[in-house]
Design a protein around this motif. Structure first.
Motif, mmCIF file in Angstrom:
data_model
loop_
_atom_site.group_PDB
_atom_site.id
_atom_site.type_symbol
_atom_site.label_atom_id
_atom_site.label_comp_id
_atom_site.label_asym_id
_atom_site.label_seq_id
_atom_site.Cartn_x
_atom_site.Cartn_y
_atom_site.Cartn_z
ATOM 1 N N TRP A 1 0.833 -1.208 0.000
ATOM 2 C CA TRP A 1 0.000 0.000 0.000
ATOM 3 C C TRP A 1 0.864 1.253 0.000
ATOM 4 O O TRP A 1 1.798 1.370 0.787
ATOM 5 C CB TRP A 1 -0.900 0.010 1.232
ATOM 6 N N GLY A 2 0.515 2.198 -0.842
ATOM 7 C CA GLY A 2 1.266 3.450 -0.899
ATOM 8 C C GLY A 2 1.311 4.174 0.433
ATOM 9 O O GLY A 2 2.345 4.713 0.826
ATOM 10 N N PHE A 3 0.200 4.175 1.167
ATOM 11 C CA PHE A 3 0.147 4.892 2.436
ATOM 12 C C PHE A 3 0.935 4.193 3.542
ATOM 13 O O PHE A 3 1.166 4.785 4.591
ATOM 14 C CB PHE A 3 -1.305 5.096 2.890
ATOM 15 N N ALA A 4 1.361 2.962 3.312
ATOM 16 C CA ALA A 4 2.059 2.195 4.352
ATOM 17 C C ALA A 4 3.512 1.890 4.002
ATOM 18 O O ALA A 4 4.172 1.130 4.706
ATOM 19 C CB ALA A 4 1.310 0.884 4.615
ATOM 20 N N GLN A 5 4.022 2.472 2.928
ATOM 21 C CA GLN A 5 5.406 2.186 2.522
ATOM 22 C C GLN A 5 6.400 3.049 3.281
ATOM 23 O O GLN A 5 6.173 4.233 3.502
ATOM 24 C CB GLN A 5 5.576 2.415 1.014
ATOM 25 N N ARG A 6 7.480 2.432 3.664
ATOM 26 C CA ARG A 6 8.585 3.110 4.342
ATOM 27 C C ARG A 6 9.894 2.657 3.698
ATOM 28 O O ARG A 6 9.997 1.532 3.216
ATOM 29 C CB ARG A 6 8.644 2.752 5.832
ATOM 30 N N ARG A 7 10.873 3.524 3.733
ATOM 31 C CA ARG A 7 12.229 3.187 3.285
ATOM 32 C C ARG A 7 13.167 3.414 4.464
ATOM 33 O O ARG A 7 13.011 4.381 5.205
ATOM 34 C CB ARG A 7 12.668 4.070 2.119
ATOM 35 N N VAL A 8 14.131 2.522 4.604
ATOM 36 C CA VAL A 8 15.054 2.635 5.721
ATOM 37 C C VAL A 8 16.384 1.990 5.339
ATOM 38 O O VAL A 8 16.434 1.062 4.532
ATOM 39 C CB VAL A 8 14.468 1.976 6.999
ATOM 40 N N ARG A 9 17.445 2.520 5.923
ATOM 41 C CA ARG A 9 18.759 1.875 5.837
ATOM 42 C C ARG A 9 18.884 1.041 7.108
ATOM 43 O O ARG A 9 19.094 1.594 8.186
ATOM 44 C CB ARG A 9 19.871 2.907 5.771
ATOM 45 N N PRO A 10 18.748 -0.270 6.979
ATOM 46 C CA PRO A 10 18.716 -1.100 8.183
ATOM 47 C C PRO A 10 20.089 -1.221 8.848
ATOM 48 O O PRO A 10 21.127 -1.183 8.180
ATOM 49 C CB PRO A 10 18.247 -2.463 7.664
ATOM 50 N N ALA A 11 20.067 -1.328 10.170
ATOM 51 C CA ALA A 11 21.303 -1.519 10.938
ATOM 52 C C ALA A 11 21.829 -2.936 10.707
ATOM 53 O O ALA A 11 21.066 -3.889 10.631
ATOM 54 C CB ALA A 11 21.033 -1.291 12.422
ATOM 55 N N ARG A 12 23.132 -3.053 10.617
ATOM 56 C CA ARG A 12 23.774 -4.350 10.384
ATOM 57 C C ARG A 12 24.046 -5.019 11.726
ATOM 58 O O ARG A 12 24.616 -4.417 12.627
ATOM 59 C CB ARG A 12 25.086 -4.142 9.625
ATOM 60 N N LEU A 13 23.597 -6.257 11.873
ATOM 61 C CA LEU A 13 23.894 -7.091 13.032
ATOM 62 C C LEU A 13 24.706 -8.282 12.540
ATOM 63 O O LEU A 13 24.801 -8.530 11.341
ATOM 64 C CB LEU A 13 22.607 -7.598 13.687
ATOM 65 N N ALA A 14 25.247 -9.035 13.466
ATOM 66 C CA ALA A 14 26.004 -10.230 13.074
ATOM 67 C C ALA A 14 25.122 -11.222 12.322
ATOM 68 O O ALA A 14 25.562 -11.878 11.373
ATOM 69 C CB ALA A 14 26.603 -10.900 14.307
ATOM 70 N N ALA A 15 23.851 -11.307 12.705
ATOM 71 C CA ALA A 15 22.943 -12.284 12.102
ATOM 72 C C ALA A 15 22.294 -11.791 10.805
ATOM 73 O O ALA A 15 21.708 -12.580 10.068
ATOM 74 C CB ALA A 15 21.850 -12.645 13.096
ATOM 75 N N GLY A 16 22.358 -10.494 10.519
ATOM 76 C CA GLY A 16 21.720 -9.935 9.327
ATOM 77 C C GLY A 16 21.399 -8.471 9.538
ATOM 78 O O GLY A 16 22.013 -7.802 10.370
ATOM 79 N N TYR A 17 20.424 -7.967 8.794
ATOM 80 C CA TYR A 17 20.021 -6.571 8.884
ATOM 81 C C TYR A 17 18.762 -6.461 9.736
ATOM 82 O O TYR A 17 17.763 -7.122 9.462
ATOM 83 C CB TYR A 17 19.761 -5.993 7.491
ATOM 84 N N LEU A 18 18.818 -5.627 10.761
ATOM 85 C CA LEU A 18 17.711 -5.465 11.698
ATOM 86 C C LEU A 18 16.539 -4.769 11.022
ATOM 87 O O LEU A 18 16.690 -3.690 10.449
ATOM 88 C CB LEU A 18 18.165 -4.653 12.912
ATOM 89 N N ASN B 1 14.016 -15.000 12.288
ATOM 90 C CA ASN B 1 14.251 -14.586 13.665
ATOM 91 C C ASN B 1 15.639 -15.043 14.058
ATOM 92 O O ASN B 1 16.001 -16.203 13.845
ATOM 93 C CB ASN B 1 13.217 -15.208 14.610
ATOM 94 N N ALA B 2 16.410 -14.131 14.640
ATOM 95 C CA ALA B 2 17.761 -14.469 15.069
ATOM 96 C C ALA B 2 18.084 -13.685 16.331
ATOM 97 O O ALA B 2 17.978 -12.460 16.349
ATOM 98 C CB ALA B 2 18.775 -14.149 13.972
ATOM 99 N N ASP B 3 18.448 -14.385 17.359
ATOM 100 C CA ASP B 3 18.842 -13.761 18.627
ATOM 101 C C ASP B 3 17.792 -12.782 19.153
ATOM 102 O O ASP B 3 18.121 -11.709 19.659
ATOM 103 C CB ASP B 3 20.192 -13.041 18.481
ATOM 104 N N GLY B 4 16.518 -13.129 19.015
ATOM 105 C CA GLY B 4 15.447 -12.286 19.518
ATOM 106 C C GLY B 4 15.092 -11.104 18.637
ATOM 107 O O GLY B 4 14.321 -10.233 19.036
#
Length: 194
Positions: free
Chosen positions: A53-70, A91-94
């Motif tokens: 949905w256009g009204f629900a779209q967000r863009r973000v630069r995700p933080a890097r964790l050891a398990a992947g991108y948060l 799901n990784a490390d909570g």
């Protein structure tokens, strides 16, 4: 612009329940308000997750964790990572993370929108039907609830299709370049992946 309470009352009316609720957070104390408080978040998130949905779209630069991108807490589903393949959510490390075999610069995702006044009218209508379908068994009981739930689910699907089409028309289509040699093969030939 509808509120959560107005959407809940719409769903109740579609079930033939004459009661109106005045609050679902916290529930006012009626059985109807309790049902609405229980099912409304599930109905809303179910519809939000079914379309970018256009009204629900967000863009973000995700933080890097050891398990992947948060992923952000409000992320219901990831829509774009810059590549069609090579990534998944787990799901990784909570934490809910996006695991990719390439570096992620930015993701586009569908956010959990709690402010109902931001919902377009067709989304509100579809949400009213979806909520009614989920509450039908609790409000009407037995076979009547099952039958009404099926009718409301069918109505929700129809209005949801209209809402998706209307939302899709909100965006200008990217101009496509069609190479002359392809155009010579035949006008109107569909080109995928452009």
């Amino acid at each position: 612009m509808a509120s959560e309470v107005e959407i809940c009352n719409l769903a109740l009316a579609r079930l033939g329940d004459a009661a109106t609720v005045v609050s679902i957070d916290p529930p006012e104390g009626s059985a109807q308000a309790e049902h609405c408080a229980m099912f409304y978040p599930m109905a809303r998130d179910t519809l939000l997750a079914q379309h970018p949905w256009g009204f629900a779209q967000r863009r973000v630069r995700p933080a890097r964790l050891a398990a992947g991108y948060l992923l952000p807490d409000d992320c219901l589903c990831v829509n774009d990572t810059g590549r069609a393949e090579g990534w998944h959510v787990e799901n990784a490390d909570g934490h809910v993370v996006l695991v990719a075999d390439f570096e992620i610069q930015e993701i586009r995702y569908t956010a959990r929108i709690k402010d109902a006044t931001r919902f377009p009218p067709l989304f509100v209508s579809a949400l009213g039907w979806q909520l009614a379908s989920m509450m039908a068994g609790a409000v009407l009981k037995a076979e009547a609830g099952i039958q009404m739930g099926a009718v409301c689910a069918q109505q929700a699907a129809q209005v949801l299709a209209q809402a998706k089409n209307a939302d899709g028309e909100q965006y200008a289509e990217r101009p496509r370049h069609v190479a002359p040699w392809i155009r010579a093969r035949g006008q109107g030939w569909p080109i995928s992946g452009c």
